[in-house]
Design an enzyme around this catalytic site. Structure first.
Site, mmCIF file in Angstrom:
data_model
loop_
_atom_site.group_PDB
_atom_site.id
_atom_site.type_symbol
_atom_site.label_atom_id
_atom_site.label_comp_id
_atom_site.label_asym_id
_atom_site.label_seq_id
_atom_site.Cartn_x
_atom_site.Cartn_y
_atom_site.Cartn_z
ATOM 1 N N GLU A 1 -10.195 13.413 18.444
ATOM 2 C CA GLU A 1 -10.006 14.322 17.300
ATOM 3 C C GLU A 1 -11.355 14.878 16.820
ATOM 4 O O GLU A 1 -11.473 16.071 16.541
ATOM 5 C CB GLU A 1 -9.312 13.505 16.198
ATOM 6 C CG GLU A 1 -9.024 14.189 14.907
ATOM 7 C CD GLU A 1 -8.530 13.151 13.883
ATOM 8 O OE1 GLU A 1 -7.530 12.447 14.150
ATOM 9 O OE2 GLU A 1 -9.167 13.016 12.825
ATOM 10 N N ASP A 26 2.306 -1.892 -4.595
ATOM 11 C CA ASP A 26 1.010 -1.231 -4.747
ATOM 12 C C ASP A 26 0.407 -1.708 -6.050
ATOM 13 O O ASP A 26 1.130 -2.005 -7.008
ATOM 14 C CB ASP A 26 1.198 0.293 -4.765
ATOM 15 C CG ASP A 26 -0.111 1.022 -4.536
ATOM 16 O OD1 ASP A 26 -0.381 1.429 -3.383
ATOM 17 O OD2 ASP A 26 -0.901 1.180 -5.508
ATOM 18 N N LYS A 74 -5.612 4.141 18.852
ATOM 19 C CA LYS A 74 -5.783 5.008 17.677
ATOM 20 C C LYS A 74 -7.259 5.363 17.485
ATOM 21 O O LYS A 74 -7.603 6.490 17.115
ATOM 22 C CB LYS A 74 -5.245 4.322 16.422
ATOM 23 C CG LYS A 74 -5.459 5.111 15.119
ATOM 24 C CD LYS A 74 -4.844 6.490 15.173
ATOM 25 C CE LYS A 74 -4.661 7.145 13.821
ATOM 26 N NZ LYS A 74 -5.708 7.032 12.851
ATOM 27 N N SER A 83 -0.815 8.019 13.328
ATOM 28 C CA SER A 83 -1.433 9.342 13.219
ATOM 29 C C SER A 83 -0.446 10.323 12.619
ATOM 30 O O SER A 83 0.758 10.182 12.772
ATOM 31 C CB SER A 83 -1.866 9.843 14.596
ATOM 32 O OG SER A 83 -2.465 11.126 14.501
ATOM 33 N N GLY A 95 0.841 -1.192 0.000
ATOM 34 C CA GLY A 95 0.000 0.000 0.000
ATOM 35 C C GLY A 95 0.871 1.234 0.000
ATOM 36 O O GLY A 95 1.489 1.550 1.012
#
Lengths: 294, 294, 294, 294
Positions: free
Chosen positions: D174, D31, D167, D113, D8
């Site tokens: 957030e 990818d 997370k 993050s 990825g």
């Protein structure tokens, strides 16, 4: 203008006097506490200042600020300038400004953020008033505000009242930010899978989307008491959060998160909740669900 | 079909047996409590019923309902019909129906509302399942539902699971309704100007926009204890409110009031709030605001 | 006292005149609309009433009520009695009462609930004022209130302002009740499993915990338009919800569900949300998440 | 361990490859986009790696992550190690870990993050897994995390799933932080008294309690478009906010502010609100209040 009066030398005012002096501003401070005051009275403070006088008021919002400004309106002279740096509600600024204007005294309102860290870091300043008055005060503002570009720690937000308005919204946002971290903290505390809650907050300090000064303070708090077991979940509110929500209501602005943060504080101070008594009573009535005796 | 089995004779099931019998439906009831059961075992219940058998399960949702339906899947015969009238989560209905279908046993789910008043007033019924199965059960449903037009106390809402889905949403709404009355109650209790809070609720029973059965129950509760001083503000939740909010989240449906009602119950059961500890800690860190020791 | 004046003959006042007359109370009504007024002017209305005069004011809250009461304060005589039956904020009652009291004129405030159905069903009445004044007005109140025990449709809640206070809270609760049904409606509409949303609401009318007058009205609305497709989700607010939340804030009463209901109305009137613009902008800034162009 | 595979290479993975290489870690990236991939296939990637292989998966959470991990479980060898750095729900980690463990393949989950800024600033890392596996990966983590003390940008939070759990909560927080700023922005935009909204946000960057990285980004957004007039208030949600609230519900944790932030996003995506249609319909039914035609 390199010499100003400062009324109120408490947690905020005392530090501000020190920071101003360190920047070369002459400060005559008055406080009702004789151990920290520079002069014995407001009269003495006024007598000590050059004309036109500049007096910064840094006392608790509400009745005390009212009393001090009323006294200054009576004792200062035309052309003098009063600054209210406290957490006064913006609606009061109009009244204070009008009272002072009757005597030809100028008025500027300043929202001051930074708490006990301001001495070291500088204070974020949000100012309302006439452009010329604000210009005249820039040396004072520059001494108080943080290092760095002026516009990153200072704003002249609009006419009289605008400084306190922006500070009010700042505090409303602050309620929401704290509540967000707090809800996350509670969920992490409850999660069996997470073995290091304090370490998780600590690890958010760099690189993450949620990094902030409040997060740094949260880490400090967890460094001192990793599960906050020594602290009671009792939270006061000083008024600015209430005014923010009231302003939202007055302007038809949806404010679900900040209002939730305010209500969470109200709840934190209740021994028992009348509303929840009512819900318990209703459940008992229709379902025969057991209730706890008070 | 004028003879059904009923498993679970507690607060709900016991009353339902009575209401069914009063309407001329023959009921064989089984309960693990020997003092109230009609037969000594599920086997005896099955043996007592004519074929195809209809067995209404009215036991606590979750593990107990699971166990009973699993037992019935093993012991009933092709063509028999199981009804789950408990507060089972709709997602479980698919599993239960599939388990029964493997043995050719039919399944209908029913949400039952009315609590301890259902014996007298009848029960509101929300049904999911095949049309033919629902038709076959109409005499039972007609016996249980309130007097008046059938469609005002009964709905066949959709396929299997739809009955429990509608009941789940019913309960979510119920949370919101109770919370609304409760918040109003707390504000009236706090208002110095209002001298008769119980009287105000009583006066809302006729003519007003807020009149409802829950309001009538609130009046009953206030008749017994005018300021609810004997009740603790501690409120359990049985799961349906949680599922409603979860479904809202899964479907991107905003649900601010019902979720607030759910969270208020969570709060009501906390001795101290970890989240509010965090907020108190933060205020202490930045502003030096005093904190209460736990 | 069997002859009163009534100012304002709109949707509420017009029906109230009719209901009062049907009960044998003589009413002289004044409205600025010449087609529905009984007399050509307030002066004519005053002239038509026996002494001490009783004048019920039933006009829009705010400036119009202010103007009418100011006019009555100037034109009525000592011992006369003014009733404000509109949705006036309770804080205004003190001012109005003081203005009238200077002229020896009495004042009673009444919260009136029931909307367009009051003519037929009677009106729920919440009253504030002096006991003697309220006693004197009981024939009028009895004519307006619903059939049944007086205390189920009428309360003398406290001193001046208490009537409007209780009505304000009534309306705040009303916001919460409506929001709860509305959130449930939206979830049911979204649920694929539920094939008959209108039928589900209809089935809740009897026997269920959520049955209420508002639910009956919801069924009426769904009878007219089963998915409400002809209605826009735009909801005004008349002020009472805002005042309720403001009072909650002033009294440190947590009010999460009712405030959520108020904010949902604010949102319903926004074409686009400045707050959500900000969230979209932030997501774009940190994550490169795409944004929609306005 | 100085050579890892990375599947990825999109917005996140591509930057991570660059940052890893800059730190001296050898990376073979795959990818499906032939223009950015290092090798033509997953098989080629596996063939290129030294044993025991370490493969970092950085693809969209859900079906794609599932497919990649399933493929790796089939193709990797005993002793190899798979890292899932995407926004996978923690509940999936258990399933993935079990699937890999059947083949003797190790698993570590990492919440990452930092968004598009991670290349430059480093990524905040939250890790779940076995201590020995995490130790082995420290060179990789040290290359990805921000400069400064390790514990300020990295945490080993607990066993498998703990990284994604932390997370998830990070993202829930957030949501709340962004909503708080956004509500404040809307109120400032609405306030006539405030003439410089963008300047107010800019002035909060230093010294204030609300300073944060998100605030800096808000200033960037306002620098580009001072009133956000070019942005539509439409906000997607990627799942982590939903899971956070679901976890809160599962653990009976009150989460009023974060849930309000989630619901605000849902609302932002609705053309019209079914719930508000219902409220409008109800107001029309009881009060004759006008409704807008859809």
């Amino acid at each position: 203008m390199t010499h100003i009066g400062l009324i109120g030398l408490g947690r905020m005012g005392g530090n501000m006097r020190e920071r101003l002096r360190a920047a070369g501003i002459e400060v005559t401070g008055y406080d009702h506490n004789p151990e920290i005051t520079d002069v014995p009275s407001v009269d003495a403070l006024i007598a000590a200042l050059p004309s036109p006088r500049v007096v910064w008021v840094m006392v608790p919002a509400g009745a005390i600020t009212d009393a001090v400004i009323t006294e200054l309106a009576a004792k200062l002279s035309e052309g003098d300038l009063v600054i209210d740096g406290g957490n006064t509600r913006f609606t009061e600024d109009d009244r204070h400004a009008a009272m002072l204007a009757e005597r030809g005294i100028r008025f500027v309102d300043v929202g001051v953020s930074g708490g006990i860290w301001g001495l070291e870091n500088g204070y974020g300043l949000m100012v309302g008033g006439e452009r010329a008055d604000v210009e005249e005060l820039m040396p004072v503002f520059d001494a108080l505000r943080p290092e760095g570009p002026r516009e990153e720690g200072f704003v002249h937000a609009g006419p009289i009242g605008a400084g306190h308005y922006v500070k009010m919204v700042h505090n409303g946002i602050e309620y929401g930010l704290m509540q967000a971290y707090a809800e996350g903290f509670e969920l992490l505390e409850r999660a069996e899978r997470v073995h290091d809650v304090a370490g998780s907050f600590r690890a958010w300090q760099r690189g993450t989307v949620v990094r902030s000064w409040l997060l740094d303070l949260m880490v400090r708090a967890l460094d001192e008491d990793a599960d906050l077991s020594e602290i009671e979940g009792y939270v006061d509110d000083s008024g600015e959060g209430r005014w923010t929500v009231e302003e939202a209501i007055a302007n038809a602005v949806p404010m679900p998160a900040i209002s939730a943060s305010l209500f969470a504080r109200f709840e934190s101070r209740q021994d028992d909740s009348p509303a929840m008594k009512a819900v318990a009573a209703l459940r008992n009535q229709f379902g025969g669900h057991s209730i706890k005796k008070a």
